[in-house]
Write an enzyme that holds these catalytic residues in place. Structure first.
Site, PDB file in Angstrom:
ATOM      1  N   SER A 283      -9.480 -43.566  43.099  1.00  0.00           N
ATOM      2  CA  SER A 283     -10.987 -43.947  42.893  1.00  0.00           C
ATOM      3  C   SER A 283     -11.873 -43.731  43.761  1.00  0.00           C
ATOM      4  O   SER A 283     -13.156 -43.465  43.681  1.00  0.00           O
ATOM      5  CB  SER A 283     -10.946 -45.279  41.947  1.00  0.00           C
ATOM      6  OG  SER A 283     -10.033 -45.640  41.137  1.00  0.00           O
TER       7      SER A 283
ATOM      8  N   HIS B 200      -1.743 -42.705  38.575  1.00  0.00           N
ATOM      9  CA  HIS B 200      -2.733 -42.125  38.019  1.00  0.00           C
ATOM     10  C   HIS B 200      -2.314 -40.634  37.657  1.00  0.00           C
ATOM     11  O   HIS B 200      -1.307 -40.196  38.087  1.00  0.00           O
ATOM     12  CB  HIS B 200      -3.728 -41.599  39.113  1.00  0.00           C
ATOM     13  CG  HIS B 200      -4.471 -43.035  39.548  1.00  0.00           C
ATOM     14  ND1 HIS B 200      -5.534 -42.785  40.565  1.00  0.00           N
ATOM     15  CD2 HIS B 200      -4.373 -44.186  39.234  1.00  0.00           C
ATOM     16  CE1 HIS B 200      -5.954 -43.942  40.728  1.00  0.00           C
ATOM     17  NE2 HIS B 200      -5.227 -45.049  39.979  1.00  0.00           N
TER      18      HIS B 200
HETATM   19 ZN   LIG Z   1      -9.882 -45.039  39.616  1.00  0.00          ZN
END
Ligand SMILES: [Zn+2]
Length: 421
Positions: free
Chosen positions: A113, A373
């Site tokens: 992120s 992710h």
């Molecule tokens: Zn993220």
């Protein structure tokens, strides 16, 4: 002899029935190994080809950027189905412009992120964990810093700690998202007008029940000259003037959905109202709000669809509210993005048979580690002046340049938007 023929007939009949059954219900059966990951060598040039940006004549005065952290296309699809079935129209489905965003970071196929939000806030690719700095660790100018110089009101909202990667990359510079003491101090020192979320612990020293290793009590510093709000009740009953910076810290770390905490929608509505007031009362240029549904990602990491549905539902409310807001004016650009997909969410039919669906099977599919992710492109939805530049396939760094073009930032003179006491 007769006995053998009997056995043969039974065997033939069983085979015939099996073939008939498989043909009817499972016409294609492919044997797959239990684990289907493969390693592919890749070329990873660091050169980014910039997207041609359309010139925007009618500029945006305000920008609302909504980020669903970890929200891939399947998160949006599964949310739609779980909410009201496959034909249900979500707020996401009502946008006139959509695009797909490439998410890789400076040297990693899979972004975190921090690197992703830095791409959005500054237009550069950086390393995972880096906030507002380039691959060498040098500070880069952020969209909020440019906007503040041009007289805009800026607000950042998150359901995580406000010091967490996404909001932090829009406000500060640090080579690690985990330097929470420094990040909280830099967030306080940043000039952003409104900061709302969790993370009170990173503003309070350990001796005072917080998690700061130094003895700085940032909450005391905030209270001296700014507005400090720490409960839903105080947020909802706020009647203050739009003349001071506002800090809303509602949980020790991430928001927990307790009754004393506001929802993302509560915080967003408040920030929208206050930003408008600040612009009007202090003759500022416009406003920029970044609001994040932070825990969509956390639910993906935890492989918990019920948790994710709740987070998506809350984020969806904010998207719907923002869309209604921009529809009644022509000066505000609304962009809804994610930063990467989390968990490898998959949607499958409930049984391997061609029967009408009565349920949806969702599963999490990451080969490397549970709930990581993934590298899938993520959706972009946009509405308002400059929305056209968020369509097609774009790189996450393009977002920054398209934002600047939408606002016409290079043509704006420097201006001070000073909140007066
Ligand atoms: Zn993220």
């Amino acid at each position: 002899m007769i006995q053998s023929i009997k056995y043969l007939l039974v065997a033939l009949l069983t085979t015939a029935l099996t073939i008939l059954y498989l043909d009817q219900y499972a016409p294609i059966i492919v044997e797959v190994p239990e684990k289907t990951s493969q390693r592919m060598p890749i070329e990873f040039s660091k050169e980014i080809q910039k997207k041609q940006i359309h010139k925007i004549e009618k500029k945006a005065k305000n920008v609302i950027l909504l980020i669903g952290d970890g929200m891939g296309l399947n998160q949006v699809t599964a949310y739609r189905i779980a909410k009201g079935g496959p034909n249900f129209l979500t707020a996401f489905d009502k946008f006139p412009f959509t695009g797909l965003v490439k998410t890789h970071s400076f040297d990693n196929l899979i972004t975190d992120s921090a690197a992703s939000a830095t791409a959005y806030s500054s237009g550069i690719k950086t390393k995972n964990r880096y906030l507002g700095v380039d691959g060498n660790g040098d500070d880069v100018e952020l969209i909020t810093e440019i906007l503040l110089r041009k007289g805009f009101v800026t607000g950042l909202v998150a359901t995580s700690e406000i010091t967490h990667a996404t909001p932090a990359a829009f406000a500060i510079h640090n080579i690690s998202r985990y330097n929470t003491d420094e990040i909280a101090k830099s967030m306080y020192e940043s000039k952003n007008h409104i900061l709302m979320g969790g993370g009170k612990d990173f503003f309070m020293p350990e001796s005072n029940g917080g998690q700061r290793k130094d003895e700085i009590n940032l909450v005391d510093l905030i209270k001296n000259g700014n507005i400090y709000i720490d409960s839903k009740k105080a947020l909802m009953s706020f009647k203050g003037e739009a003349k001071k910076r506002i800090f809303g810290l509602f949980a020790k770390e991430g928001l927990t959905r307790s009754e004393s905490e506001p929802s993302l929608l509560d915080m967003f509505k408040f920030t929208l109202d206050q930003s408008k007031k600040m612009v009007d009362q202090n003759r500022c240029s416009g406003f920029f709000i970044m609001a994040e549904g932070s825990q969509i990602d956390w639910a993906g990491h935890e492989n918990d669809f019920d948790y994710q549905f709740e987070e998506m539902d809350e984020f969806h409310d904010v998207v719907g509210h923002a869309l209604e807001f921009v529809k009644f004016r022509d000066d505000t650009l609304l962009i809804v993005l994610s930063d990467h997909e989390t968990g490898g969410l998959l949607i499958e039919m409930d049984e391997l048979r061609n029967k009408p669906s009565s349920s949806m099977i969702v599963s999490w599919n990451t080969a490397l580690e549970e709930g990581t992710h993934t590298g899938a492109m993520i959706p972009a939805y946009s509405y308002g002046p400059g929305a056209i530049n968020f369509t097609g396939v774009i790189d996450n760094t393009d977002v920054f340049f398209s934002l600047k073009e939408a606002i016409g930032i290079n043509e704006l003179a420097d201006k001070e938007c000073k909140l007066n006491d």
